[in-house]
Design a protein around this motif. Sequence first.
Motif, mmCIF file in Angstrom:
data_model
loop_
_atom_site.group_PDB
_atom_site.id
_atom_site.type_symbol
_atom_site.label_atom_id
_atom_site.label_comp_id
_atom_site.label_asym_id
_atom_site.label_seq_id
_atom_site.Cartn_x
_atom_site.Cartn_y
_atom_site.Cartn_z
ATOM 1 N N ASP A 45 0.797 -1.232 0.143
ATOM 2 C CA ASP A 45 -0.219 0.009 -0.027
ATOM 3 C C ASP A 45 0.798 1.401 -0.085
ATOM 4 O O ASP A 45 1.007 1.902 1.077
ATOM 5 C CB ASP A 45 -0.894 -0.169 0.899
ATOM 6 C CG ASP A 45 -1.871 1.107 1.197
ATOM 7 O OD1 ASP A 45 -2.276 1.476 0.065
ATOM 8 O OD2 ASP A 45 -2.406 1.299 2.122
ATOM 9 N N PRO A 46 1.440 1.384 -1.102
ATOM 10 C CA PRO A 46 2.646 2.658 -1.135
ATOM 11 C C PRO A 46 1.593 4.075 -0.919
ATOM 12 O O PRO A 46 0.646 4.254 -1.402
ATOM 13 C CB PRO A 46 3.251 2.541 -2.489
ATOM 14 C CG PRO A 46 2.358 1.556 -3.283
ATOM 15 C CD PRO A 46 1.504 0.862 -2.475
ATOM 16 N N VAL A 47 2.633 4.847 -0.561
ATOM 17 C CA VAL A 47 1.739 6.273 -0.380
ATOM 18 C C VAL A 47 1.803 6.847 -1.765
ATOM 19 O O VAL A 47 3.222 7.077 -2.275
ATOM 20 C CB VAL A 47 2.806 7.001 0.722
ATOM 21 C CG1 VAL A 47 2.316 8.439 0.872
ATOM 22 C CG2 VAL A 47 2.889 6.530 1.998
ATOM 23 N N PRO A 48 0.989 7.591 -2.115
ATOM 24 C CA PRO A 48 1.019 8.092 -3.515
ATOM 25 C C PRO A 48 2.151 9.378 -3.633
ATOM 26 O O PRO A 48 2.329 10.120 -2.531
ATOM 27 C CB PRO A 48 -0.316 9.079 -3.448
ATOM 28 C CG PRO A 48 -1.246 8.092 -2.667
ATOM 29 C CD PRO A 48 -0.465 7.552 -1.667
ATOM 30 N N ALA A 49 2.977 9.417 -4.465
ATOM 31 C CA ALA A 49 4.094 10.315 -4.621
ATOM 32 C C ALA A 49 3.744 11.734 -4.541
ATOM 33 O O ALA A 49 4.288 12.474 -4.314
ATOM 34 C CB ALA A 49 4.669 10.278 -6.012
ATOM 35 N N THR A 50 2.325 11.863 -4.841
ATOM 36 C CA THR A 50 1.834 13.224 -4.851
ATOM 37 C C THR A 50 1.326 13.682 -3.554
ATOM 38 O O THR A 50 0.755 14.962 -3.276
ATOM 39 C CB THR A 50 0.689 13.712 -5.913
ATOM 40 O OG1 THR A 50 -0.254 12.724 -5.864
ATOM 41 C CG2 THR A 50 1.435 13.545 -7.277
ATOM 42 N N ALA A 51 1.086 12.706 -2.520
ATOM 43 C CA ALA A 51 0.310 13.169 -1.371
ATOM 44 C C ALA A 51 1.058 14.198 -0.571
ATOM 45 O O ALA A 51 0.334 14.938 0.078
ATOM 46 C CB ALA A 51 0.423 11.830 -0.519
ATOM 47 N N LYS A 106 10.539 7.147 2.766
ATOM 48 C CA LYS A 106 10.691 8.918 2.715
ATOM 49 C C LYS A 106 9.327 9.540 2.414
ATOM 50 O O LYS A 106 8.828 10.488 2.998
ATOM 51 C CB LYS A 106 11.798 9.397 1.725
ATOM 52 C CG LYS A 106 11.959 10.693 1.701
ATOM 53 C CD LYS A 106 12.718 11.256 2.896
ATOM 54 C CE LYS A 106 13.247 12.809 2.507
ATOM 55 N NZ LYS A 106 12.402 13.586 2.408
ATOM 56 N N THR A 107 8.500 8.965 1.697
ATOM 57 C CA THR A 107 7.213 9.462 1.524
ATOM 58 C C THR A 107 6.371 9.642 2.467
ATOM 59 O O THR A 107 5.592 10.644 2.728
ATOM 60 C CB THR A 107 6.551 9.065 0.176
ATOM 61 O OG1 THR A 107 7.683 9.185 -0.834
ATOM 62 C CG2 THR A 107 5.433 9.650 -0.347
ATOM 63 N N TRP A 108 6.370 8.388 3.189
ATOM 64 C CA TRP A 108 5.508 8.086 4.412
ATOM 65 C C TRP A 108 6.072 9.228 5.416
ATOM 66 O O TRP A 108 4.862 9.830 6.194
ATOM 67 C CB TRP A 108 5.589 6.826 4.999
ATOM 68 C CG TRP A 108 5.084 6.598 6.076
ATOM 69 C CD1 TRP A 108 3.823 6.298 6.451
ATOM 70 C CD2 TRP A 108 5.965 6.586 7.341
ATOM 71 N NE1 TRP A 108 3.665 5.945 7.854
ATOM 72 C CE2 TRP A 108 4.766 6.161 8.551
ATOM 73 C CE3 TRP A 108 6.949 6.904 7.809
ATOM 74 C CZ2 TRP A 108 5.179 6.310 10.077
ATOM 75 C CZ3 TRP A 108 7.445 6.576 9.114
ATOM 76 C CH2 TRP A 108 6.387 6.680 9.983
ATOM 77 N N PHE A 109 7.264 9.360 5.738
ATOM 78 C CA PHE A 109 7.692 10.326 6.728
ATOM 79 C C PHE A 109 7.441 11.503 6.349
ATOM 80 O O PHE A 109 6.886 12.203 7.130
ATOM 81 C CB PHE A 109 9.341 10.100 6.996
ATOM 82 C CG PHE A 109 9.900 11.091 7.796
ATOM 83 C CD1 PHE A 109 9.866 10.976 9.305
ATOM 84 C CD2 PHE A 109 10.291 12.184 7.282
ATOM 85 C CE1 PHE A 109 10.511 11.810 10.102
ATOM 86 C CE2 PHE A 109 10.810 13.374 7.999
ATOM 87 C CZ PHE A 109 11.020 13.168 9.708
ATOM 88 N N ASP A 110 7.621 12.070 5.254
ATOM 89 C CA ASP A 110 7.335 13.343 4.783
ATOM 90 C C ASP A 110 5.672 13.673 4.866
ATOM 91 O O ASP A 110 5.571 14.793 5.497
ATOM 92 C CB ASP A 110 7.572 13.741 3.235
ATOM 93 C CG ASP A 110 9.212 13.881 3.234
ATOM 94 O OD1 ASP A 110 9.895 13.981 4.202
ATOM 95 O OD2 ASP A 110 9.532 13.569 2.020
#
Length: 218
Positions: A45-51, A106-110
């Motif tokens: 369940d990857p975090v969308p790159a634009t989120a 990194k995307t999740w953390f951000d």
Amino acid sequence: MTLFRLDASILPATSASRELGDLVESEWTAAHPDSPVVRRDLSADPVPATAWRDAVQGGFTPEADRTDAQREAIALARTFADELRGADALLFTVPLYNYGVSQHFKTWFDLAYTVPGIDPQGTDLRGKPATLVTVLGGNYDEGTPKEGWDHSTAWLRRVLEDVWGLDLRVVHRPFTLVGVNPALDAFAEPAAELKRSAESSAVRSGRELAELRGSSAA
């Protein structure tokens, strides 16, 4: 009591980081058999790159004027923050990819970092016990030919230990590609020892997580 577990490996069936994470989790659940484990799998369940972009832009936009994408991103960020806040202990399994931090992590953390209380102005996580499992295909430790090529572990420690203030222990296993990449066949013996050491560290860390939480709850 709850354990929150986040996995970032993109190869779950053969993941060395998840395997070590399982050892940590097993020790936790042995001590707290009736306690739930909340899971977030960033491969499934990857975090969308634009989120992250949408959440940041939405934060500067009046609520009535936000786009649907901005509202969704802000809601997802709050979900991440609530998972962290609601857990009594945290477990992160994060491999090194291409000498740097996993883009999934990194995307999740951000995104989580946009939420008040989790952001730079203050953290709701300070002192929470946590384990970071990090694995590396090669070996970039001091004295190795590629010393300093690991640009992930130091960053992970910085944001988890220093920024969020977690009571962090680290399980570190290099040379996971020995036996996979023929160029590393000469390192079979040290790789096996590093694997055993990491497994012992994972078991010890799981016990410490359970004991630390048990002590603080007493």
